[in-house]
Design a protein around this motif. Structure first.
Motif, PDB file in Angstrom:
ATOM      1  N   ALA A  50       2.494  -5.263  -1.126  1.00 25.43           N
ATOM      2  CA  ALA A  50       2.202  -4.929   0.271  1.00 25.43           C
ATOM      3  C   ALA A  50       1.892  -3.448   0.442  1.00 25.43           C
ATOM      4  N   TRP A  51       1.683  -2.753  -0.667  1.00 25.59           N
ATOM      5  CA  TRP A  51       1.259  -1.357  -0.613  1.00 25.59           C
ATOM      6  C   TRP A  51      -0.058  -1.247  -1.373  1.00 25.59           C
ATOM      7  N   LEU A  52      -0.805  -0.190  -1.107  1.00 24.42           N
ATOM      8  CA  LEU A  52      -2.119  -0.038  -1.715  1.00 24.42           C
ATOM      9  C   LEU A  52      -1.985   0.346  -3.181  1.00 24.42           C
ATOM     10  N   LYS A  53      -2.522  -0.466  -4.078  1.00 19.73           N
ATOM     11  CA  LYS A  53      -2.481  -0.183  -5.510  1.00 19.73           C
ATOM     12  C   LYS A  53      -3.881  -0.399  -6.055  1.00 19.73           C
ATOM     13  N   VAL A  54      -4.622   0.707  -6.210  1.00 18.26           N
ATOM     14  CA  VAL A  54      -6.019   0.625  -6.631  1.00 18.26           C
ATOM     15  C   VAL A  54      -6.107   0.034  -8.033  1.00 18.26           C
ATOM     16  N   GLY A  55      -7.035  -0.920  -8.210  1.00 12.51           N
ATOM     17  CA  GLY A  55      -7.241  -1.535  -9.520  1.00 12.51           C
ATOM     18  C   GLY A  55      -6.377  -2.742  -9.767  1.00 12.51           C
ATOM     19  N   MET A  56      -5.443  -3.048  -8.854  1.00 13.29           N
ATOM     20  CA  MET A  56      -4.577  -4.212  -9.047  1.00 13.29           C
ATOM     21  C   MET A  56      -4.346  -4.875  -7.693  1.00 13.29           C
TER      22      MET A  56
END
Length: 629
Positions: free
Chosen positions: A107-113
């Protein structure tokens, strides 16, 4: 007929609501073919071997007994499922599983995943899932008790969230969802969410207030007009030049009351407007991440703007897509004010683009990213700036996703902007048609071009026609037809503009030829794509560019000449090129700037460069091939 029509329900919820879908299959269809057709009717792309059909009876809803026709004996599987007295209604059921792989979204922004995949079995609970997922997301050092598993149903009309109990068995939960609705399972996601104390904080943007007041004066106005409760409402930001404030409200009911009351409130005969704005936590945006801020003018492009508004809100986070008719560009720029790097997409005509660029110029000193690059999705009639930057003559229904890809791949270019000071004064020597009272000076910004004389006169007539019957101006083709009609009515008119104005370029007087229109151009596109300057080489002038700090000055001899330019048969009369201009009007003259026309009283018009150049996005000639997977 050789075919039979069946009613298909996708679960208990559909049966209770009597909402079924019809499929038509051959009477000799095999069992798996019917299952496949039933899944296709509900847009479910899963392996049909994982599903079976159950005959529809009231008892079927109360019992788990399933007619598993896919696992029937081989000889019966080869034959048709249809026998005499075959039921006409069936329910799709998922076969029970001992284990399966589910996707867990952070629920948090994780670029690439976007998500992680996890295998669960009959013993897996929400708590065991959290423990296994945290290491996969790089948060193995954190306590699992600080997280929760949330089930999110993203339906077509609303989003429903439910926090799962730590001891909830995941396979049982999946079984219950599928029994309710197979399609609902496809619309359900599981998110791992950090526990946090819920703090009520609603940000309300309120515009339409008097400009250039102090925070205390704005607070007093809001107390008088909206009876705000200062114990739960505070003014967090003030935009004095624009007459707008941002309120921080710590009570939902008070925020709702203010929002509804603003709609019916006027201050100094000017209506107020309110926009609920989201809060962007800039500290949680990953490095090298450049989000897109989208502005859409729903009135542009014959209602195409409204469709694009919905499309972009589906493709992107809806909180990054702003409707310009609801408060203008300022709420969007305020929302992104702490974002370290972002881009802007403006969906509208040249006037809309100028509106957004003007707002950006006014507020850039309050933005962390003070020079965001701006892309254009042209929806207006002329769309000259969109043409120059390769975004096309106008939106014609392209896939919105491909537009976002083009924005991502676009090239950053610089463009000059110009400030026009209009200072009316009493005409010398008592010229005819003079005004008794000089108008106060005003300043406008120019991106594309500024026209005096016949060019502005046609724009003014078109503007008046559109104001009288706005419903008839809903397509680019019709708008251009009206322009032609207005132009034909002006052919026989004779004007001597060169006798009514004086031009000074970079402090030097310039003698004007016999013309009816004088046009200052910043971009190589005028009047819906015409090249007014022309492509011929000329030793007197430099080759025009949109970032050279120079404007080109061109004359036209009348409506016929303008038509020849727009037809590509002629170019305008090249008069001058420079960076500072003074035009003296000896009588009232029609003037237009970027398509906005008016009658300007006698006086001075001064055109000069407007601060720093603006960063624009130019569509790449060829789509760049993305490297990597």
């Amino acid at each position: 007929s050789g075919k039979q029509t069946l009613k298909i329900f996708d679960g208990n919820d559909a049966v209770k609501r009597n909402q079924f879908r019809l499929i038509s299959v051959p009477r000799i269809a095999k069992n798996e073919e019917v299952v496949e057709a039933a899944l296709r009717a509900y847009y479910v792309n899963d392996d049909q071997q994982e599903y079976e059909l159950q005959t529809f009876t009231q008892q079927a809803l109360l019992s788990d007994d399933v007619i598993n026709r896919n696992d029937a004996a081989e000889d019966s599987n080869l034959g048709s499922i249809f026998r005499e007295s075959v039921p006409e209604a069936w329910i799709i059921r998922a076969k029970p599983k001992d284990e399966e792989v589910i996707r867990i979204y952070p629920a948090w922004l994780k670029v690439g995943m976007a998500f992680v995949s996890l295998r669960v079995n009959k013993d897996s609970t929400a708590q065991t899932v959290i423990k296994e997922v945290l290491p996969l997301l790089g948060r193995q050092t954190e306590c699992f008790q600080n997280f929760k598993l949330v089930e999110v149903l993203m339906g077509s009309k609303q989003v429903q969230r439910m926090v799962l109990d730590n001891q909830e068995l995941i396979l049982n939960r999946l079984k219950d969802i599928r029994k309710t609705s197979i399609r609902q399972m496809n619309q359900t996601r599981f998110y791992i969410v950090e526990n946090s104390k819920s703090i009520v904080r609603v940000n309300l943007f309120v515009g339409g207030l008097p400009s250039q007041l102090s925070p205390a004066e704005y607070t007093n106005i809001l107390k008088d007009e909206l009876a705000i409760k200062t114990n739960v409402v505070s003014v967090s930001h003030v935009y004095q030049a624009q007459g707008a404030v941002v309120l921080e409200v710590s009570c939902f009911s008070e925020a709702e009351r203010i929002y509804m009351l603003v709609k019916d409130t006027t201050v100094n005969d000017k209506p107020l407007h309110a926009v609920v704005i989201p809060e962007v936590v800039a500290s949680k945006i990953p490095q090298n991440c450049c989000p897109l801020l989208v502005f859409v003018n729903p009135k542009s492009g014959g209602l195409k703007g409204r469709d694009l508004l919905y499309s972009f809100r589906k493709l992107l986070n809806p909180h990054q897509v702003f409707e310009l008719t609801n408060g203008g560009p300022l709420p969007g720029f305020h929302t992104f004010s702490k974002v370290p790097s972002f881009r802007v997409l403006v969906c509208g005509g040249d006037g809309t683009v100028g509106w957004v660029l003007g707002a950006l110029e006014e507020i850039r000193h309050k933005l962390v990213c003070s020079e965001p690059s701006v892309a254009i999705l042209p929806l207006g009639t002329g769309n000259d700036l969109g043409r120059v930057l390769r975004w096309g003559a106008g939106y014609s229904g392209e896939d919105p996703y491909s537009i976002l890809v083009s924005v991502d791949e676009a090239d950053d270019v610089l463009m000059d902007r110009w400030t026009i000071l209009l200072d009316a004064e009493e005409p010398a020597e008592g010229a005819e048609n003079g005004v008794a009272e000089p108008e106060p000076p005003k300043i406008v910004q120019m991106n594309n071009y500024c026209g005096l004389g016949i060019d502005a006169e046609l724009s003014l007539d078109f503007h008046h026609a559109r104001e009288e019957e706005p419903g008839k101006f809903n397509s680019r083709f019709r708008n251009k037809g009206v322009y032609v009609k207005v132009g034909l009515q002006k052919i026989s008119h004779t004007r001597n503009l060169h006798k009514d104005i004086k031009l000074q370029v970079d402090q030097h007087e310039v003698e004007l030829p016999s013309i009816e229109g004088l046009i200052f151009i910043n971009i190589p596109s005028w009047g819906s794509g015409a090249d007014l300057w022309g492509s011929e080489s000329d030793n007197r002038f430099e080759k025009p560019r949109i970032d050279d700090g120079l404007l080109e000055v061109v004359g036209v001899t009348g409506v016929v000449h303008m038509g020849q330019v727009q037809g590509g048969f002629r170019s305008g009369i090249r008069i001058a090129q420079g960076s500072y201009f003074r035009v003296t009007l000896l009588k009232p003259i029609p003037v237009q700037v970027d398509g906005e026309p008016w009658i300007q009283a006698p006086g001075q018009i001064i055109i000069s460069a407007a601060g720093p150049k603006v960063h624009m996005l130019k569509k790449s000639k060829q789509k760049q091939k993305k490297t990597g997977s």
